[in-house]
Write a protein that holds these residues in place. Structure first.
Motif, PDB file in Angstrom:
ATOM      1  N   TYR A 101       0.828  -1.198   0.000  1.00  0.00           N
ATOM      2  CA  TYR A 101       0.000   0.000   0.000  1.00  0.00           C
ATOM      3  C   TYR A 101       0.868   1.257   0.000  1.00  0.00           C
ATOM      4  CZ  TYR A 101      -3.707   3.256   1.344  1.00  0.00           C
ATOM      5  OH  TYR A 101      -4.594   4.295   1.386  1.00  0.00           O
ATOM      6  N   SER A 102       1.961   1.236   0.780  1.00  0.00           N
ATOM      7  CA  SER A 102       2.861   2.390   0.824  1.00  0.00           C
ATOM      8  C   SER A 102       3.512   2.628  -0.534  1.00  0.00           C
ATOM      9  CB  SER A 102       3.934   2.192   1.901  1.00  0.00           C
ATOM     10  OG  SER A 102       4.862   1.193   1.515  1.00  0.00           O
ATOM     11  N   ASP A 103       3.849   1.548  -1.228  1.00  0.00           N
ATOM     12  CA  ASP A 103       4.435   1.683  -2.568  1.00  0.00           C
ATOM     13  C   ASP A 103       3.455   2.350  -3.524  1.00  0.00           C
ATOM     14  OD1 ASP A 103       6.758   0.472  -1.716  1.00  0.00           O
ATOM     15  OD2 ASP A 103       6.216  -1.519  -2.463  1.00  0.00           O
ATOM     16  N   GLU A 104       2.189   1.984  -3.414  1.00  0.00           N
ATOM     17  CA  GLU A 104       1.164   2.585  -4.270  1.00  0.00           C
ATOM     18  C   GLU A 104       1.010   4.072  -3.980  1.00  0.00           C
ATOM     19  OE1 GLU A 104      -2.439   0.438  -3.726  1.00  0.00           O
ATOM     20  OE2 GLU A 104      -1.642  -1.462  -4.491  1.00  0.00           O
ATOM     21  N   VAL A 105       1.012   4.426  -2.696  1.00  0.00           N
ATOM     22  CA  VAL A 105       0.864   5.837  -2.313  1.00  0.00           C
ATOM     23  C   VAL A 105       2.064   6.651  -2.797  1.00  0.00           C
ATOM     24  CG1 VAL A 105       0.652   7.456  -0.395  1.00  0.00           C
ATOM     25  CG2 VAL A 105      -0.555   5.255  -0.316  1.00  0.00           C
ATOM     26  N   ILE A 106       3.261   6.102  -2.617  1.00  0.00           N
ATOM     27  CA  ILE A 106       4.474   6.800  -3.062  1.00  0.00           C
ATOM     28  C   ILE A 106       4.460   6.993  -4.574  1.00  0.00           C
ATOM     29  CG2 ILE A 106       6.985   6.597  -3.308  1.00  0.00           C
ATOM     30  CD1 ILE A 106       6.994   5.220  -0.567  1.00  0.00           C
ATOM     31  N   ASP A 107       4.071   5.942  -5.307  1.00  0.00           N
ATOM     32  CA  ASP A 107       4.001   6.050  -6.771  1.00  0.00           C
ATOM     33  C   ASP A 107       3.051   7.172  -7.192  1.00  0.00           C
ATOM     34  OD1 ASP A 107       5.799   4.032  -7.146  1.00  0.00           O
ATOM     35  OD2 ASP A 107       4.293   2.468  -7.487  1.00  0.00           O
ATOM     36  N   TRP A 108       1.940   7.282  -6.482  1.00  0.00           N
ATOM     37  CA  TRP A 108       0.962   8.311  -6.815  1.00  0.00           C
ATOM     38  C   TRP A 108       1.510   9.708  -6.504  1.00  0.00           C
ATOM     39  CZ3 TRP A 108      -2.752   9.664  -9.730  1.00  0.00           C
ATOM     40  CH2 TRP A 108      -3.577  10.746  -9.415  1.00  0.00           C
ATOM     41  N   GLU A 109       2.169   9.850  -5.344  1.00  0.00           N
ATOM     42  CA  GLU A 109       2.725  11.146  -4.974  1.00  0.00           C
ATOM     43  C   GLU A 109       3.829  11.566  -5.952  1.00  0.00           C
ATOM     44  OE1 GLU A 109       1.618  13.213  -2.870  1.00  0.00           O
ATOM     45  OE2 GLU A 109       0.158  11.940  -1.851  1.00  0.00           O
ATOM     46  N   VAL A 110       4.650  10.628  -6.367  1.00  0.00           N
ATOM     47  CA  VAL A 110       5.711  10.927  -7.331  1.00  0.00           C
ATOM     48  C   VAL A 110       5.111  11.316  -8.679  1.00  0.00           C
ATOM     49  CG1 VAL A 110       7.628   9.934  -8.648  1.00  0.00           C
ATOM     50  CG2 VAL A 110       7.453   9.507  -6.200  1.00  0.00           C
ATOM     51  N   THR A 111       4.033  10.661  -9.049  1.00  0.00           N
ATOM     52  CA  THR A 111       3.341  11.015 -10.293  1.00  0.00           C
ATOM     53  C   THR A 111       2.847  12.455 -10.248  1.00  0.00           C
ATOM     54  OG1 THR A 111       2.640   8.722 -10.659  1.00  0.00           O
ATOM     55  CG2 THR A 111       1.417  10.442 -11.812  1.00  0.00           C
ATOM     56  N   LEU A 112       2.312  12.872  -9.096  1.00  0.00           N
ATOM     57  CA  LEU A 112       1.846  14.250  -8.949  1.00  0.00           C
ATOM     58  C   LEU A 112       3.006  15.238  -9.049  1.00  0.00           C
ATOM     59  CD1 LEU A 112      -0.743  13.908  -6.022  1.00  0.00           C
ATOM     60  CD2 LEU A 112      -1.209  14.092  -8.475  1.00  0.00           C
ATOM     61  N   LEU A 113       4.160  14.859  -8.504  1.00  0.00           N
ATOM     62  CA  LEU A 113       5.322  15.739  -8.567  1.00  0.00           C
ATOM     63  C   LEU A 113       5.836  15.893 -10.001  1.00  0.00           C
ATOM     64  CD1 LEU A 113       7.304  14.552  -5.414  1.00  0.00           C
ATOM     65  CD2 LEU A 113       6.007  16.664  -5.674  1.00  0.00           C
ATOM     66  N   HIS A 114       5.626  14.863 -10.817  1.00  0.00           N
ATOM     67  CA  HIS A 114       6.060  14.905 -12.216  1.00  0.00           C
ATOM     68  C   HIS A 114       5.085  15.672 -13.117  1.00  0.00           C
ATOM     69  CE1 HIS A 114       9.022  11.671 -11.347  1.00  0.00           C
ATOM     70  NE2 HIS A 114       9.639  12.205 -12.370  1.00  0.00           N
ATOM     71  N   LYS A 115       4.057  16.227 -12.524  1.00  0.00           N
ATOM     72  CA  LYS A 115       3.060  16.959 -13.300  1.00  0.00           C
ATOM     73  C   LYS A 115       3.714  18.027 -14.167  1.00  0.00           C
ATOM     74  CE  LYS A 115      -1.047  19.884 -12.624  1.00  0.00           C
ATOM     75  NZ  LYS A 115      -1.899  20.548 -11.597  1.00  0.00           N
ATOM     76  N   LYS A 116       3.358  18.065 -15.426  1.00  0.00           N
ATOM     77  CA  LYS A 116       3.819  19.032 -16.433  1.00  0.00           C
ATOM     78  C   LYS A 116       5.245  18.772 -16.925  1.00  0.00           C
ATOM     79  CE  LYS A 116       0.862  22.711 -14.597  1.00  0.00           C
ATOM     80  NZ  LYS A 116       0.836  24.088 -14.052  1.00  0.00           N
ATOM     81  N   LEU A 117       6.001  17.916 -16.251  1.00  0.00           N
ATOM     82  CA  LEU A 117       7.365  17.654 -16.716  1.00  0.00           C
ATOM     83  C   LEU A 117       7.409  16.985 -18.091  1.00  0.00           C
ATOM     84  CD1 LEU A 117       9.376  16.610 -13.524  1.00  0.00           C
ATOM     85  CD2 LEU A 117       8.976  18.866 -14.519  1.00  0.00           C
ATOM     86  N   PRO A 118       6.448  16.108 -18.433  1.00  0.00           N
ATOM     87  CA  PRO A 118       6.462  15.559 -19.799  1.00  0.00           C
ATOM     88  C   PRO A 118       6.367  16.630 -20.884  1.00  0.00           C
ATOM     89  CG  PRO A 118       5.071  14.204 -18.397  1.00  0.00           C
ATOM     90  CD  PRO A 118       5.443  15.425 -17.594  1.00  0.00           C
ATOM     91  N   VAL A 119       5.724  17.746 -20.557  1.00  0.00           N
ATOM     92  CA  VAL A 119       5.641  18.839 -21.528  1.00  0.00           C
ATOM     93  C   VAL A 119       7.031  19.407 -21.786  1.00  0.00           C
ATOM     94  CG1 VAL A 119       4.663  21.112 -22.022  1.00  0.00           C
ATOM     95  CG2 VAL A 119       3.288  19.397 -20.821  1.00  0.00           C
ATOM     96  N   LEU A 120       7.822  19.564 -20.705  1.00  0.00           N
ATOM     97  CA  LEU A 120       9.192  20.049 -20.879  1.00  0.00           C
ATOM     98  C   LEU A 120      10.024  19.079 -21.709  1.00  0.00           C
ATOM     99  CD1 LEU A 120      10.167  21.490 -17.373  1.00  0.00           C
ATOM    100  CD2 LEU A 120       9.532  22.739 -19.431  1.00  0.00           C
ATOM    101  N   ALA A 121       9.840  17.781 -21.446  1.00  0.00           N
ATOM    102  CA  ALA A 121      10.580  16.778 -22.214  1.00  0.00           C
ATOM    103  C   ALA A 121      10.207  16.843 -23.688  1.00  0.00           C
ATOM    104  CB  ALA A 121      10.300  15.385 -21.655  1.00  0.00           C
ATOM    105  N   THR A 122       8.929  17.025 -23.958  1.00  0.00           N
ATOM    106  CA  THR A 122       8.464  17.112 -25.349  1.00  0.00           C
ATOM    107  C   THR A 122       9.021  18.360 -26.036  1.00  0.00           C
ATOM    108  OG1 THR A 122       6.410  15.954 -24.787  1.00  0.00           O
ATOM    109  CG2 THR A 122       6.428  17.228 -26.828  1.00  0.00           C
TER     110      THR A 122
END
Length: 209
Positions: A101-122
């Protein structure tokens, strides 16, 4: 118009054409994302690290209620560590289930932190090609102008002028791409380090439970 005499914005836009205008728009988008992510990530990570240090201290003292209370205050400020720690401390899961469960929560929080970064990569990967496309169009236009001229007026200087003006788009594409790539790599590195910190405090809570 000589390339060396391009001294104002109007002349730059005329030389670069629609492609340059589009690249300027993309540069504004890129800069907006870079500034937003910089201040947001700095605030969230800084607050989270303070909470993690506090939680580790109180965890050793067995003061779970104080940790949950502190998490509640930080959650109101949109702190990733606050949501993670409170979720794990109030969960009725145990052992391996809590770890998963902690792994799932961490994955979700990290996903939120990566918000908009794919746009920079593109932007970092595509804007040089957009600039090159504008340059190719400019070179084609230069040769078309050369073909339309008479033998008396045509010459290497005509083509050189058109190519020089067209290269503005290539420069603009790189101007957008380089900061975007640097920012993307910087933010990704910061998030990866922070992810390890979240995993560390999650592991301590899991073993304490």
């Amino acid at each position: 118009m000589d390339f060396s005499n391009i001294t104002n914005i109007e002349e730059l836009l005329k030389a670069g054409g629609p492609v340059l205008i589009f690249l300027i728009f993309l540069s504004i988008v890129s800069l907006t994302i870079i500034l937003e992510r910089f201040f947001t990530l700095r605030k969230q990570i800084k607050m989270s690290r303070k909470l993690i240090a506090y939680a580790k201290y109180q965890l050793q003292a067995g003061q779970i209620d104080k940790i949950i209370e502190a998490c509640g205050r930080d959650i109101a400020k949109n702190t990733p560590a606050g949501r993670l720690i409170k979720t794990l401390l109030t969960s009725n899961r145990q052992g391996a289930n809590l770890k998963d469960y902690s792994d799932e929560v961490i994955d979700w929080e990290v996903t939120l932190l990566h918000k908009k970064l794919p746009v920079l990569a593109t932007l970092g990967s595509t804007t040089p090609f957009i600039g090159l496309f504008g340059t190719v169009l400019g070179v084609m236009r230069a040769f078309a102008d050369l073909a339309a001229m008479t033998a008396a007026t045509a010459g290497p200087s005509v083509v050189a002028k058109g190519i020089a003006e067209a290269l503005i788009n290539t420069a603009a594409g790189l101007f957008v791409a380089v900061p975007a790539v640097i920012a993307y790599n910087y933010f990704t590195t910061q998030i990866n380090f922070f992810e390890r910190e979240l995993e560390n405090i999650a592991s301590e809570i899991t073993h304490a439970r």
